[in-house]
Design an enzyme around this catalytic site. Sequence first.
Site, PDB file in Angstrom:
ATOM      1  N   HIS A 464      42.382  41.923  46.427  1.00  0.00           N
ATOM      2  CA  HIS A 464      42.717  43.135  45.917  1.00  0.00           C
ATOM      3  C   HIS A 464      44.148  43.045  44.379  1.00  0.00           C
ATOM      4  O   HIS A 464      42.714  44.602  43.849  1.00  0.00           O
ATOM      5  CB  HIS A 464      43.917  44.258  47.292  1.00  0.00           C
ATOM      6  CG  HIS A 464      44.593  44.960  46.657  1.00  0.00           C
ATOM      7  ND1 HIS A 464      44.341  45.758  47.960  1.00  0.00           N
ATOM      8  CD2 HIS A 464      45.662  45.406  45.887  1.00  0.00           C
ATOM      9  CE1 HIS A 464      45.308  47.021  47.338  1.00  0.00           C
ATOM     10  NE2 HIS A 464      46.094  46.690  46.432  1.00  0.00           N
ATOM     11  N   GLU A 465      43.641  42.494  44.120  1.00  0.00           N
ATOM     12  CA  GLU A 465      44.948  42.387  42.685  1.00  0.00           C
ATOM     13  C   GLU A 465      44.020  42.196  42.048  1.00  0.00           C
ATOM     14  O   GLU A 465      43.520  42.685  40.970  1.00  0.00           O
ATOM     15  CB  GLU A 465      45.677  41.207  42.756  1.00  0.00           C
ATOM     16  CG  GLU A 465      46.933  41.622  44.022  1.00  0.00           C
ATOM     17  CD  GLU A 465      47.454  42.943  43.887  1.00  0.00           C
ATOM     18  OE1 GLU A 465      47.361  43.321  42.212  1.00  0.00           O
ATOM     19  OE2 GLU A 465      48.399  43.411  44.575  1.00  0.00           O
TER      20      GLU A 465
END
Length: 675
Positions: A464-465
């Site tokens: 995600h990051e």
Amino acid sequence: MINSLLAPRTAPFDLPDFAAVTDAEFAPAFETALAEARAEIDAIAANPEPPDFVNTIEALERSGRALSDMLGVFFLFASVDSTPEREALQRAFSPKLAEFSSDVVLNAALFARIDALWQGRAALDLAPEQARLLEVKHRDFVRAGAALAEEGRARLRAINTRLAELGTAFAQNLLADERDWTMSLAEADLDGLPGFVIDAVRAAGAERDGAGPVVTLSRSLIVPFLQFSPRRDLRERAWRAWMARGARGGATDNRAIVAETLALRAERAALLGFDSFAAGKLETEMAKTPQAVRDLLMAVWTPARAQAEADAALLEAMLTADGHPAPLEPWDWRYYAEKRRMAEHDLDEAALKPFLQLDRMIEAAFDCAHRLFGLDFVPLDVTLHHPDARAWEVTRAGRHMAVFIGDYFARPGKRSGAWCTALRAQQKLAGEIRPHVLNVCNFARPAEGRPALLSWDDARTLFHEFGHALHQMLSDVTYESLSGTSVARDFVELPSQLYEHWLEVPQVLERFATHAETGAPMPADMLARLLGAAKFDMGFQTVEFIASALVDLDFHEGPPPADPIQREAEVLQAIGMPRAIGMRHATPHFAHVFSGGGYAAGYYSYMWSEVMDADAFSAFDEAGDPFDPETARALEAHILSAGGTAEPDALYVAFRGRLPGIEALLKGRGLDVAA
């Protein structure tokens, strides 16, 4: 002696000289850079030449560089290695920065120049990106109160300054509660815990002056403890501490801060002519209105709650079969859900984690980026802000694209959660400036000499990051204000949530999910069970998220509640919140919403973006290849490289040909819309 924060950068790729930075330099560097930024703004506003795009809009873009650079370094240190000295500096800087921001947007002479350009824009012959930048600048000034009479501007200045102080205090109180609480464990308390949890609690104790095993409030530690500890009393104690952050009374209690914040936000919205804070906030988002947000959340809430209630009945039966009295409590859910997952999917996280090594998951994220976008990652031997951090040069076909920095482990003094930031954003106005991008996570530190192992949720967080990081790395615009993640809040999560899908691509796991000790790939049957369980416990996950989003929306849609905690309880009762599920972020520790205004009335944006990410990944499914080159090129061209150069719905339609409905989201979560 030259202040290292203000000196010309000589480190590779113009990185900050982290080794030279001292706490004593922050305050003088701040004052010098702030004065320089003020002088630059004053010069633009007082320019005797008639306003044009270059001497006004581009001049604004060029201003404040020294301040931005030094603050990027300071806030990095303050968030990942907080100390009392740095917290004091934050409290000192925060109101001054708010005052400076107010002085810029409420500068009558400066706004007159911008407004003149806006009113005469038809005759300016601007390129599309220039026209977009003028639109955004003018809109931002108006929405910040530039058109108000002097009395309104004065009150707005005071509100902005106070909100900055409150946001800083909220964040520091939360950090103090997370840093200071531990639960010591005796050796007998470790019975029933898998080896990776035992290693983690021992490592956490060793970090705290060599203490014995302890549970901390790091999510990567407390969640596995709640999943695996057979001790119901210890689970209750840990869960209550987790939920009590920011609400323990005393100097770190956030409840009064929340009430004052909401009152000031409502007053600010009224000054600016909006019906509510939420109405004003959402005007420039994709959602546009609070009702559109509520409609989406409730359309998903109904089937999610039905699924959660059905799951709760099964888990409560397991609880009573173990000899414990009903009802099922919030500290029981994860423990019995883990047992159920093992029974129904034969998926034991203790057996799964050795296949999810941190280093291999980083390699997987990099490899997907290479196959999709041609990016290569080469480790850099440079001094960074902390020994835990590591860096890579990012290139494409030999061209420098970015520096990527990863800081992955939880430690005392590090803000909880995970986030992406850019120490320097991509732009072309000042030359070909490529970004310095940082991912920060809080994974459990392994015992000395042992590999770092992730949970499946941790691995998703890493992807995600990294999706946010790609949004920065692939940015290709002229102006920093439109660069990378400078997009609507309910669009910014699209690249990050979309990138999570590649973690579930079987060929990615077949290659990178290898055992920490044997090096063997994940067995095919385990891989099948893992992917088959992807929708497991989705009722719980959806309910805890939507509850937080609805409380956030309610706080900001109507009159500010005198007692936000009571109002939170009323909202949860009205929607029929299952008793055994807590909000993902209860109000006193809802940092997304109260440690700054970024996600205020905007926590829903994760789900709004999920509607798009589920549909966007379907484009690769339709192409028959999760790494389809043509689809990847379109994704980069219309989403990842475009930043905020157009409205988000236009960018999405350019990529996909249409806007999505919620069907793909419900299917992805395994929820029955008819429930």
